[in-house]
Structure formats: structure tokens, C-alpha cells
Motif scaffolding. Structure first.
Motif, mmCIF file in Angstrom:
data_model
loop_
_atom_site.group_PDB
_atom_site.id
_atom_site.type_symbol
_atom_site.label_atom_id
_atom_site.label_comp_id
_atom_site.label_asym_id
_atom_site.label_seq_id
_atom_site.Cartn_x
_atom_site.Cartn_y
_atom_site.Cartn_z
ATOM 1 N N SER A 1 1.071 -1.303 -0.193
ATOM 2 C CA SER A 1 -0.521 0.054 0.139
ATOM 3 C C SER A 1 1.256 1.636 -0.695
ATOM 4 C CB SER A 1 -1.004 0.160 1.407
ATOM 5 O OG SER A 1 -0.199 0.287 2.311
ATOM 6 N N GLY A 2 0.552 2.670 -0.655
ATOM 7 C CA GLY A 2 1.162 3.402 0.156
ATOM 8 C C GLY A 2 1.345 3.957 1.191
ATOM 9 N N MET A 3 0.936 3.641 2.227
ATOM 10 C CA MET A 3 1.071 3.669 3.861
ATOM 11 C C MET A 3 2.313 2.346 4.275
ATOM 12 S SD MET A 3 0.438 6.262 4.872
ATOM 13 C CE MET A 3 0.505 6.207 6.511
ATOM 14 N N ILE B 1 5.864 4.543 2.580
ATOM 15 C CA ILE B 1 5.682 5.795 3.539
ATOM 16 C C ILE B 1 6.428 5.281 4.578
ATOM 17 C CG2 ILE B 1 4.813 7.811 4.544
ATOM 18 C CD1 ILE B 1 2.713 8.033 2.743
ATOM 19 N N TYR C 1 -1.457 13.597 3.876
ATOM 20 C CA TYR C 1 -2.221 12.746 4.247
ATOM 21 C C TYR C 1 -2.286 12.621 5.433
ATOM 22 C CZ TYR C 1 -4.447 8.191 2.945
ATOM 23 O OH TYR C 1 -4.911 7.183 2.894
ATOM 24 N N GLU D 1 4.153 16.861 0.487
ATOM 25 C CA GLU D 1 3.334 16.752 -0.443
ATOM 26 C C GLU D 1 3.315 17.033 -1.833
ATOM 27 O OE1 GLU D 1 -1.049 15.230 0.836
ATOM 28 O OE2 GLU D 1 0.843 13.169 2.373
ATOM 29 N N ASP E 1 5.652 12.860 -1.798
ATOM 30 C CA ASP E 1 4.643 12.735 -1.803
ATOM 31 C C ASP E 1 3.926 12.332 -3.236
ATOM 32 O OD1 ASP E 1 2.096 10.900 -2.448
ATOM 33 O OD2 ASP E 1 1.752 10.811 0.213
ATOM 34 N N THR F 1 1.694 11.639 -5.491
ATOM 35 C CA THR F 1 -0.022 10.530 -5.890
ATOM 36 C C THR F 1 -0.387 11.849 -6.332
ATOM 37 O OG1 THR F 1 0.768 9.372 -3.655
ATOM 38 C CG2 THR F 1 -1.374 9.683 -4.447
ATOM 39 N N PHE F 2 -0.923 12.895 -5.965
ATOM 40 C CA PHE F 2 -2.158 13.400 -6.931
ATOM 41 C C PHE F 2 -1.049 13.677 -7.961
ATOM 42 C CE2 PHE F 2 -5.290 15.291 -3.716
ATOM 43 C CZ PHE F 2 -5.408 14.095 -3.142
ATOM 44 N N SER G 1 1.015 6.817 -3.607
ATOM 45 C CA SER G 1 0.137 5.528 -3.643
ATOM 46 C C SER G 1 -0.141 5.039 -4.776
ATOM 47 C CB SER G 1 -1.025 6.026 -2.811
ATOM 48 O OG SER G 1 -2.194 4.923 -2.497
ATOM 49 N N THR H 1 -2.394 2.801 -5.310
ATOM 50 C CA THR H 1 -3.650 2.746 -5.563
ATOM 51 C C THR H 1 -3.876 3.321 -5.965
ATOM 52 O OG1 THR H 1 -2.846 2.199 -3.229
ATOM 53 C CG2 THR H 1 -5.011 2.288 -3.424
ATOM 54 N N LYS H 2 -3.912 4.636 -6.454
ATOM 55 C CA LYS H 2 -5.112 6.099 -7.223
ATOM 56 C C LYS H 2 -4.566 5.810 -8.542
ATOM 57 C CE LYS H 2 -5.464 6.462 -2.576
ATOM 58 N NZ LYS H 2 -4.536 7.671 -1.614
ATOM 59 N N GLY I 1 -1.648 -0.389 -3.346
ATOM 60 C CA GLY I 1 -0.006 -0.420 -3.895
ATOM 61 C C GLY I 1 0.142 0.776 -3.156
ATOM 62 N N LEU J 1 -9.309 8.167 -4.693
ATOM 63 C CA LEU J 1 -9.198 8.926 -5.922
ATOM 64 C C LEU J 1 -8.165 8.936 -7.015
ATOM 65 C CD1 LEU J 1 -6.077 10.549 -5.372
ATOM 66 C CD2 LEU J 1 -7.148 10.964 -3.351
HETATM 67 C C1 LIG Z 1 -4.080 7.343 -0.345
HETATM 68 C C2 LIG Z 1 -3.127 8.259 -0.189
HETATM 69 C C3 LIG Z 1 -1.401 7.294 0.420
HETATM 70 C C4 LIG Z 1 -1.625 5.994 1.035
HETATM 71 O O1 LIG Z 1 -2.054 4.895 0.099
HETATM 72 P P1 LIG Z 1 -2.220 3.736 0.622
HETATM 73 O O2 LIG Z 1 -2.601 2.747 -0.600
HETATM 74 O O3 LIG Z 1 -3.917 4.034 0.600
HETATM 75 O O4 LIG Z 1 -1.352 3.220 1.457
HETATM 76 C C5 LIG Z 1 -0.891 8.418 0.886
HETATM 77 N N1 LIG Z 1 -0.939 9.541 0.652
HETATM 78 C C6 LIG Z 1 -1.156 10.352 -0.159
HETATM 79 C C7 LIG Z 1 -1.405 11.735 -0.784
HETATM 80 C C8 LIG Z 1 -2.445 9.624 -0.745
HETATM 81 O O5 LIG Z 1 -3.370 9.945 -1.723
#
Ligand SMILES: *Cc1c(COP(=O)(O)O)cnc(C)c1O
Length: 396
Positions: free
Chosen positions: A91-93, A96, A117, A160, A189, A191-192, A211, A213-214, A224, A342
Motif C-alpha cells: 500500500s502507499g502507507m 511511506i 495525508y 506532498e 509524495d 500521488t496527486f 500510493s 492505489t490511486k 499498492g 481518488l
Molecule cells: C492514499 C494516499 C496515501 C496512502 O496510500 P494507501 O495506498 O491508501 O496506503 C498516501 N498519500 C497520499 C497523498 C494518498 O492520497
């Protein structure tokens, strides 16, 4: 690299998304990377085992230390970010927390920026605190506060950009510069943003994480995380991952590879639709304020234009009124679905005060910057006109 290769132009993001990290030919002559759905890997004899351990012939050993499908996902993400190496997580967490555990020691200090986050902040404050690592939170974009927060014991600066949920933007060149001058490890981070919209390593940042996952996987169907950077740091984090165990499942790694193949197309469309939605919301009489870095009214707009190719799919806005007025909008939409997360193909809507910050009072939420009338959208791949009609009905 042959001299011929070095003269070649850097491949575009689409070519890396489709082909990056994938060797040829592949097992069974498949065009896709096969899923190595196996927990462990067989050694033919003791000589092979000894050659593996003495680094003469490194190979797979056990699923927690690596898997061929996972390695392709890691290499593809690295190609997209322009990184030497990458590492995937459950996961993203997991990405991190494992990265921070790997690089920090007792007595050291971490700086993080606010509007980040929530679980990252929680990890730094509570878990790292238990092991004698102190954390300071500084206002995103406040260069003076950032500089003032640096101590002799500071080791990591984590931020972030854009942030959640207000799409604040940090100046990546400035973060890298503070990191260089004070010998800190800088982590973004991203992710966005995704590597389609921004490449922090090109600005001199040490580690990028997502993350997955996004946007990277992009289909709301797996969890992931990935981190990307120089080989040496990634190797250190991989060691730590072998101990902590937060590895990605090979099937999830396959979904990540598959999702990445259309990353550039998805993100370009999401950028365009989100900008259209943000502009429409900004002109709506029942909307107090829109937080989207693509709007000239956003405080991070100029920096975002300098360092980003697009502004992403997350649009946050404040409805005129209080908590209930925002809830009525969330309950009034039909195409947007209420869920955390997201970046996927399905558009999502949520009210942060009730989704991620439910147990706090209005005052406590305001202390961390979350307003009751705030709504966060993740714009997916539906037609922008339909999404705007949907919001129009819910607001009207
Ligand atoms: C969702 C998210 C995370 C955590 O990721 P997971 O895959 O849910 O563990 C960390 N940072 C940001 C910016 C996120 O949007």
C-alpha cells in the motif's frame, strides 16, 4: 549504454508507460508480463544457492525478497519517474512507513508540511515518536518556517505536492535546495500529480513516492505503493521491507503494470475534465471557493504552472453554508459515488469532515484546516459534461 543510446532523445511518457521496465522476450513469448503467482522459488542444487548468496548469480529466493512480476512494476514506475530504481509495496502507507523506518534513527528529526495525508502525519507524530524520532510540521509553501525548522538532528524533509485536500503546491526546486544545503533526504509524495504531470527527481528531490492505489493503477481495484530514487537508498529500503514485510502481491503488481499502460491517456483526460469542472464550479453562485491549482485564483497556480504539465483530477470546493448544506450536495449526485480514495476511472465525491475526520469536532477539524462545508471530488473518465450536469442538479 552504447554511444548510440546516449545520443537518443529521452523516450516519451506514453512509450515508457507501455514498454518501460519490460524485458524482451518475455516468459512463454507472452506479450504481457506473466503473473508469477508463487510464494517461493526453487534452487536446483546447493551450488546455485551458494552462487546466489555470494552475489555471483543473483536470482529470486522467496516472495518477500522479490518477484519477477513485481520487479517489472517497479522498473516501469522507475522509467516513468526517471529514477535509477524502484520498490513496490502492499500500500502507499507501507511505502511511506517502510521508507521512513529505513532512513531514520533514534534521536533524529523529521520535517513535514501540513495539509498532508493524515496517516503520514499520524505515523510521524505517534509511531516515530515512540522510537525517539521527533517531527515538526510546517506550513506548506512557507519557506522561512521551513528553514527555521531545520535542526542539527534533522535527517528527512517530507512533503506532498499537490496536497490533500487543498491542492497546495510546494516549490520542488526550493525543497531540493533546502535539502542540499542542510544535507537532508528530501521525499515528495507525488500521488496527486503522477509522473505525467510532474517529475520531482528532475528537480533534485531524492525520493518520490506514490500510493499506486490511486492514479498509477487507476481502476479502483487494488492497493499498492511505490518509491523511486537512487539505487543506494532504494536498496536500503528494500532491506527494511524484507524485515517489515509490506510487499505487494504479484497479482496486484500485474494490475499495476496493466493500469500504468494507459496512465498518460487517463491523466491527460482527467486533467482536462477536472479543469472544466473547477472552472464551472468557480462560476456557480452556490459555491464559496474552489481549490484547484489550475485556476489562476489558486495561491499555488504560478508554481504549479512552472513545475507541472497538468493540475490533476482532484478538485476541492466549499459550498455556501454549513456541514448539512455540503452533505446535501454529496447525497444529491448520481454519477459521482461517495467513497474515500481518488485517481481511478470512476468519479468519486466525499466530504472530508465526515469521511476522514469524522471523530473530530468542528474546532478540532479547523485546527487541521478541514472546513465542514468542504467537498472533495476525484474526477474520473466519464464525460465532463455529464459530471457537470450531475453537480449542477445536486447544487441546484
Ligand atoms: C492514499 C494516499 C496515501 C496512502 O496510500 P494507501 O495506498 O491508501 O496506503 C498516501 N498519500 C497520499 C497523498 C494518498 O492520497
Amino acid at each position: 549504454m552504447s554511444s548510440d543510446d546516449s545520443r537518443r532523445r529521452r523516450r516519451g511518457v506514453g512509450t515508457e508507460a507501455v514498454h518501460g521496465g519490460e524485458s524482451r522476450p518475455r516468459a512463454g513469448n507472452a506479450i504481457t508480463t506473466p503473473i508469477f503467482q508463487t510464494a517461493t522459488f526453487v534452487f536446483q542444487d546447493t551450488a546455485e544457492l551458494v552462487a546466489h548468496h555470494s552475489h555471483e548469480k543473483p536470482r529470486e529466493e522467496y516472495g518477500r525478497y522479490g518477484n519477477p512480476t513485481t520487479e517489472v512494476a517497479e522498473a516501469k514506475c522507475a522509467a516513468l519517474e526517471g529514477a535509477e530504481a524502484g520498490l513496490a509495496f502492499a500500500s502507499g502507507m507501507a511505502a511511506i512507513t517502510t521508507a521512513l523506518f529505513a532512513v531514520l534513527q533514534q534521536g533524529q528529526h523529521v520535517i513535514l508540511t501540513d495539509d498532508c495525508y493524515r496517516r503520514t502525519r499520524q505515523f510521524c507524530r505517534t509511531v516515530l515518536g515512540k522510537f525517539g524520532v521527533e517531527a515538526t510540521i510546517v506550513e506548506t509553501g512557507n519557506a522561512r518556517a521551513l528553514e527555521a525548522a531545520v535542526r542539527p538532528s534533522t535527517r528527512v524533509l517530507i512533503s506532498e505536492s499537490p496536497t490533500n485536500p487543498y491542492n497546495r503546491v510546494v516549490d520542488l526546486d526550493q525543497i531540493a535546495d533546502v535539502g542540499r544545503r542542510h544535507r537532508l533526504l528530501t521525499i515528495i509524495d507525488s500521488t496527486f500529480a503522477t509522473p505525467v504531470n510532474q517529475r520531482p527527481l528532475d528537480h533534485g528531490i531524492d525520493l518520490v513516492l506514490h500510493s499506486a492505489t490511486k492514479f498509477l493503477a487507476g481502476h479502483n481495484d487494488m492497493l499498492g505503493g511505490v518509491i523511486l530514487g537512487k539505487q543506494g537508498v532504494i536498496d536500503a529500503v528494500r532491506e527494511c521491507q524484507g524485515v517489515l514485510g509490506g510487499v505487494i502481491d504479484p497479482h496486484a503488481a500485474y494490475l499495476l503494470i496493466r493500469g500504468l499502460k494507459t496512465l498518460h491517456l487517463r491523466v491527460e483526460r482527467q486533467n482536462a475534465s477536472a479543469l472544466a469542472v473547477a472552472e464551472w464550479l468557480a462560476a456557480h453562485p452556490r459555491v464559496e471557493r474552489v481549490h484547484y491549482a489550475g485556476l489562476p485564483s489558486h495561491p499555488g497556480h504560478d508554481i504549479a504552472r512552472r513545475q507541472m504539465k497538468g493540475f490533476g483530477a482532484v478538485v476541492s470546493f466549499e459550498v455556501k453554508g454549513a456541514l448539512d448544506d455540503a452533505s446535501r450536495v454529496v447525497d444529491g449526485v448520481e454519477i459521482f459515488q461517495m467513497a474515500p480514495s481518488l485517481g481511478g476511472v470512476e468519479s468519486l465525491i466525499e466530504q472530508p469532515a465526515l469521511m476522514s475526520f469524522f471523530e473530530l469536532t468542528t474546532e478540532e477539524r479547523l485546527a487541521v484546516g478541514i472546513k465542514d462545508n468542504l467537498i472533495r471530488l476525484s474526477v474520473g473518465l466519464e464525460d465532463a459534461d455529464d459530471l457537470i450536469d450531475d453537480l449542477g442538479r445536486a447544487l441546484g
